[in-house]
Design a protein around this motif. Structure first.
Motif, short mmCIF file in Angstrom:
data_model
loop_
_atom_site.label_atom_id
_atom_site.label_comp_id
_atom_site.label_asym_id
_atom_site.label_seq_id
_atom_site.Cartn_x
_atom_site.Cartn_y
_atom_site.Cartn_z
N ASN A 1 -27.41 20.95 13.54
CA ASN A 1 -27.47 19.49 13.56
C ASN A 1 -26.14 18.86 13.16
OD1 ASN A 1 -30.13 19.36 14.38
ND2 ASN A 1 -30.93 19.38 12.31
N ARG A 2 -25.33 19.59 12.40
CA ARG A 2 -24.04 19.06 11.96
C ARG A 2 -22.99 19.12 13.06
NH1 ARG A 2 -19.47 20.52 8.72
NH2 ARG A 2 -19.84 22.70 9.21
N THR B 1 -23.62 19.28 16.47
CA THR B 1 -24.05 18.81 17.78
C THR B 1 -24.37 17.32 17.73
OG1 THR B 1 -26.36 19.38 17.32
CG2 THR B 1 -25.05 21.03 18.47
N VAL B 2 -24.30 16.69 18.89
CA VAL B 2 -24.68 15.28 19.03
C VAL B 2 -25.66 15.19 20.19
CG1 VAL B 2 -22.57 14.29 18.08
CG2 VAL B 2 -22.67 14.84 20.50
N GLN B 3 -26.47 14.15 20.17
CA GLN B 3 -27.45 13.95 21.24
C GLN B 3 -27.02 12.78 22.10
OE1 GLN B 3 -31.45 13.56 19.90
NE2 GLN B 3 -32.29 13.87 21.92
N CYS B 4 -27.02 12.99 23.39
CA CYS B 4 -26.66 11.93 24.33
C CYS B 4 -27.75 10.86 24.31
CB CYS B 4 -26.51 12.52 25.72
SG CYS B 4 -26.14 11.29 26.99
N LYS C 1 -28.75 17.65 23.72
CA LYS C 1 -27.85 17.91 22.59
C LYS C 1 -26.75 18.85 23.05
CE LYS C 1 -29.39 17.99 18.40
NZ LYS C 1 -30.03 18.37 17.14
N TYR C 2 -25.52 18.54 22.69
CA TYR C 2 -24.39 19.36 23.07
C TYR C 2 -23.37 19.34 21.94
CZ TYR C 2 -22.59 14.77 24.33
OH TYR C 2 -22.20 13.46 24.28
N LYS D 1 -20.12 18.83 19.64
CA LYS D 1 -19.27 17.66 19.46
C LYS D 1 -17.94 17.78 20.17
CE LYS D 1 -21.05 15.97 15.08
NZ LYS D 1 -20.77 15.71 13.68
N VAL E 1 -17.63 16.20 23.80
CA VAL E 1 -18.05 14.80 23.98
C VAL E 1 -17.43 14.20 25.23
CG1 VAL E 1 -17.85 12.50 22.99
CG2 VAL E 1 -18.57 14.39 21.56
N HIS F 1 -19.12 15.68 28.79
CA HIS F 1 -20.56 15.69 29.08
C HIS F 1 -20.88 14.81 30.28
CE1 HIS F 1 -24.86 15.60 28.54
NE2 HIS F 1 -24.83 14.29 28.43
#
Length: 65
Positions: free
Chosen positions: A32-33, A35-38, A44-45, A47, A50, A53
């Protein structure tokens, strides 16, 4: 004497269980730290990707048909 061996065995088993639970939650926290969610497609991919994507058309309804 056999009771002492059983106590040591169960203690080691319990410590291994705690270690595995720590690995599980540590892995979830780390994922969770980094990765980020579009917000558009929900994928989720990592960071560091970015800028690269691209949302799949099937998830966002941008199909050109």
């Amino acid at each position: 004497m056999a009771n002492d061996f059983a106590t040591v065995y169960l203690t080691v088993l319990f410590l291994n269980f705690l270690y595995l639970v720590g690995l599980l939650f540590g892995g979830i926290w780390y994922t969770n730290r980094v990765t980020v969610q579009c917000p558009r497609c929900g994928i989720k991919y990592a960071k560091y990707r970015v800028g690269n994507h691209e949302c799949p058309p099937s998830l966002v309804g941008d199909a050109d048909s």
